[in-house]
Write a protein that holds these residues in place. Structure first.
Motif, PDB file in Angstrom:
ATOM      1  N   TYR A  26       0.632  -1.202   0.104  1.00  0.00           N
ATOM      2  CA  TYR A  26       0.006   0.032   0.005  1.00  0.00           C
ATOM      3  C   TYR A  26       0.889   1.048   0.028  1.00  0.00           C
ATOM      4  CZ  TYR A  26      -3.314   3.614   1.734  1.00  0.00           C
ATOM      5  OH  TYR A  26      -4.134   4.703   1.955  1.00  0.00           O
ATOM      6  N   HIS A  63      -0.273   3.164  -5.312  1.00  0.00           N
ATOM      7  CA  HIS A  63      -0.658   1.789  -5.163  1.00  0.00           C
ATOM      8  C   HIS A  63      -1.813   1.635  -4.024  1.00  0.00           C
ATOM      9  CE1 HIS A  63      -0.726  -2.678  -4.477  1.00  0.00           C
ATOM     10  NE2 HIS A  63      -1.256  -2.665  -5.419  1.00  0.00           N
ATOM     11  N   THR A  64      -2.811   1.343  -4.289  1.00  0.00           N
ATOM     12  CA  THR A  64      -4.303   1.543  -3.217  1.00  0.00           C
ATOM     13  C   THR A  64      -4.449   0.350  -2.429  1.00  0.00           C
ATOM     14  OG1 THR A  64      -5.680   1.184  -4.812  1.00  0.00           O
ATOM     15  CG2 THR A  64      -5.375   3.336  -4.664  1.00  0.00           C
ATOM     16  N   GLY A  65      -3.561  -0.642  -2.632  1.00  0.00           N
ATOM     17  CA  GLY A  65      -3.831  -1.953  -1.930  1.00  0.00           C
ATOM     18  C   GLY A  65      -2.508  -2.870  -1.408  1.00  0.00           C
ATOM     19  N   THR A 107     -14.152  -4.430   1.588  1.00  0.00           N
ATOM     20  CA  THR A 107     -12.997  -5.160   1.091  1.00  0.00           C
ATOM     21  C   THR A 107     -12.946  -5.394  -0.332  1.00  0.00           C
ATOM     22  OG1 THR A 107     -13.662  -7.212   1.817  1.00  0.00           O
ATOM     23  CG2 THR A 107     -12.171  -5.997   3.352  1.00  0.00           C
ATOM     24  N   HIS A 154      -5.067  -8.544  -5.708  1.00  0.00           N
ATOM     25  CA  HIS A 154      -4.848  -7.171  -5.261  1.00  0.00           C
ATOM     26  C   HIS A 154      -6.050  -7.081  -4.181  1.00  0.00           C
ATOM     27  CE1 HIS A 154      -4.518  -2.709  -5.434  1.00  0.00           C
ATOM     28  NE2 HIS A 154      -5.902  -2.676  -5.378  1.00  0.00           N
ATOM     29  N   GLU A 208      -7.858  -4.625  -1.201  1.00  0.00           N
ATOM     30  CA  GLU A 208      -8.057  -3.182  -0.800  1.00  0.00           C
ATOM     31  C   GLU A 208      -8.814  -3.263   0.331  1.00  0.00           C
ATOM     32  OE1 GLU A 208      -8.937   0.042  -3.143  1.00  0.00           O
ATOM     33  OE2 GLU A 208      -7.534  -0.311  -4.699  1.00  0.00           O
ATOM     34  N   ARG A 214     -11.543  -0.174   2.037  1.00  0.00           N
ATOM     35  CA  ARG A 214     -12.054   1.002   1.773  1.00  0.00           C
ATOM     36  C   ARG A 214     -13.162   1.591   2.504  1.00  0.00           C
ATOM     37  NH1 ARG A 214     -13.451  -0.434  -4.660  1.00  0.00           N
ATOM     38  NH2 ARG A 214     -11.480  -0.578  -5.499  1.00  0.00           N
ATOM     39  N   MET A 241     -13.379   2.881  -5.541  1.00  0.00           N
ATOM     40  CA  MET A 241     -11.865   3.091  -5.330  1.00  0.00           C
ATOM     41  C   MET A 241     -11.940   4.780  -5.055  1.00  0.00           C
ATOM     42  SD  MET A 241     -10.601   3.236  -9.239  1.00  0.00           S
ATOM     43  CE  MET A 241      -8.935   3.614  -8.952  1.00  0.00           C
ATOM     44  N   ALA A 265      -9.308   4.264  -0.229  1.00  0.00           N
ATOM     45  CA  ALA A 265      -8.747   3.127   0.451  1.00  0.00           C
ATOM     46  C   ALA A 265      -7.883   3.365   1.768  1.00  0.00           C
ATOM     47  CB  ALA A 265      -7.857   2.682  -0.471  1.00  0.00           C
ATOM     48  N   PRO A 305      -4.475  -1.751   3.924  1.00  0.00           N
ATOM     49  CA  PRO A 305      -5.054  -2.763   4.598  1.00  0.00           C
ATOM     50  C   PRO A 305      -4.161  -3.848   5.361  1.00  0.00           C
ATOM     51  CG  PRO A 305      -3.988  -3.048   2.303  1.00  0.00           C
ATOM     52  CD  PRO A 305      -3.870  -1.652   2.691  1.00  0.00           C
TER      53      PRO A 305
END
Length: 352
Positions: free
Chosen positions: A234, A245-247, A289, A326, A328, A330, A335, A338, A341
């Motif tokens: 992340y 990167h969001t996850g 998730t 992948h 995430e 949130r 999206m 996020a 995680p």
């Protein structure tokens, strides 16, 4: 890339397989059409190959353990024989010493002559009895050694035959295992090909319900996959993402079962776009998730899921450079909201 703690795979790895979907496609908006696909074709083949690979691996490892035990028994026998040989050598040396002493003292004469010439006949008789006892003890030791030699010869012959048989069986199992894994790899990519076709069409096929393993989780939250290596984390940067990167990415083979991390409701199942085949689950407390780049789904929108339940299978659909999940967390279903995680799972008692 940070390497995660390895967890043993469940025996039910075979389920990784069921992933090729055979239900009618949805409208071309990337949404999911509720319904149940049939586990057939390459999907059933992948499931069967996973089961056979697991069985072959178990038998192969059991054979290796048996071979190790056989070698340990043979080595113990060899050590026992060496001990017998050393004891016999000591007795032989002692007898040789006594015989030399007799020779120096006129041992070639008959016992009667020794008694007539001896200064102390009783002392002579005591010495003679010692010699006889030593000779008897040596004969017994030699007999024991010879019997031990015979036993060891038999045991070594049996062990050698057993090793040959074990090596042959393990070789056959290794070849079988390798063949199954090659077929499995081919089936995985067939499965991925169907996922890519769904993404290109912007329409998911119906869910294939996976046969769930008998698991009883003692915790309310679990990791999204059982065995993994952590890859992109992340907040990391790179050309693949517009910003960060969001996850958290989990490097796993195509077809690996993906688990719901906790109790929740499926609010989205879709295909198309950067995330490829994806699932979003709503949990209590206002968190969601996301599980993306999948090869197949095993749930429909609106389904209620429990911790550890298999909801899909990993893949490399969408904007992906290789097989991985992948994942995430949130605060909204979409999206852009996020949170980290890894720390979120840690707060729920799940350490990656």
């Amino acid at each position: 890339m940070r390497l995660a703690r390895r967890h043993p795979l469940l025996v039910a790895v075979p389920l990784c397989a069921l992933a090729v979907l055979a239900a009618r496609p949805a409208d071309g908006d990337g949404s999911h059409a509720p319904g149940h696909g049939t586990a057939s074709g390459v999907s059933a083949e992948v499931a069967r190959l996973y089961e056979e690979a697991a069985t072959a691996t178990e038998r192969y490892e059991a054979g290796l353990r048996e071979a190790d035990e056989q070698r340990a028994r043979a080595h113990e026998l060899e050590r026992r024989l060496d001990r017998e040989r050393r004891e016999t050598a000591v007795l032989r040396e002692e007898l040789g010493r006594i015989a030399s002493s007799q020779y120096r003292d006129g041992g070639g004469l008959p016992l009667t002559a020794h008694m007539l010439l001896a200064d102390d006949p009783e002392e002579l008789m005591r010495g003679q009895r010692v010699v006889q006892k030593a000779a008897t003890a040596l004969d017994e030791a030699i007999g024991r050694s010879e019997r031990a030699e015979a036993r060891l010869t038999r045991d070594e012959a049996r062990a050698a035959a057993a090793w040959r048989k074990l090596d042959q069986r393990n070789g056959e199992l290794a070849a079988l295992k390798q063949g199954i894994e090659a077929k499995l790899e081919s089936a995985r990519w067939q499965l991925q090909g169907q996922a890519d076709a769904s993404v290109a069409a912007g329409a998911c096929r119906g869910a294939v319900r996976l046969d769930q393993p008998e698991t009883r989780f003692t915790t309310r939250w679990v990791a999204p996959v059982e065995t993994y290596e952590l890859s992109a984390s992340y907040g990391s940067g790179g050309a693949r993402w517009a910003n960060r990167h969001t996850g958290q990415d989990f490097a796993v083979p195509i077809g690996t079962p993906v688990r719901a991390v906790g109790t929740g409701t499926v609010v989205k199942v879709s295909c198309g776009g950067a995330f490829g085949v994806e699932i979003v689950v709503r949990h209590a407390g206002g968190y969601y998730t996301q599980y993306a780049h999948l090869a197949a789904v095993a749930v429909d929108q609106g389904d209620r899921v429990s911790p550890g339940q298999w909801i899909g299978q990993s893949g490399t659909s969408g904007n992906s450079t290789g097989p991985h999940l992948h994942f995430e967390v949130r605060v909204t279903p979409e999206m852009g909201s996020a949170v980290n995680p890894v720390s979120w799972l840690a707060r729920h008692g799940v350490s990656l």
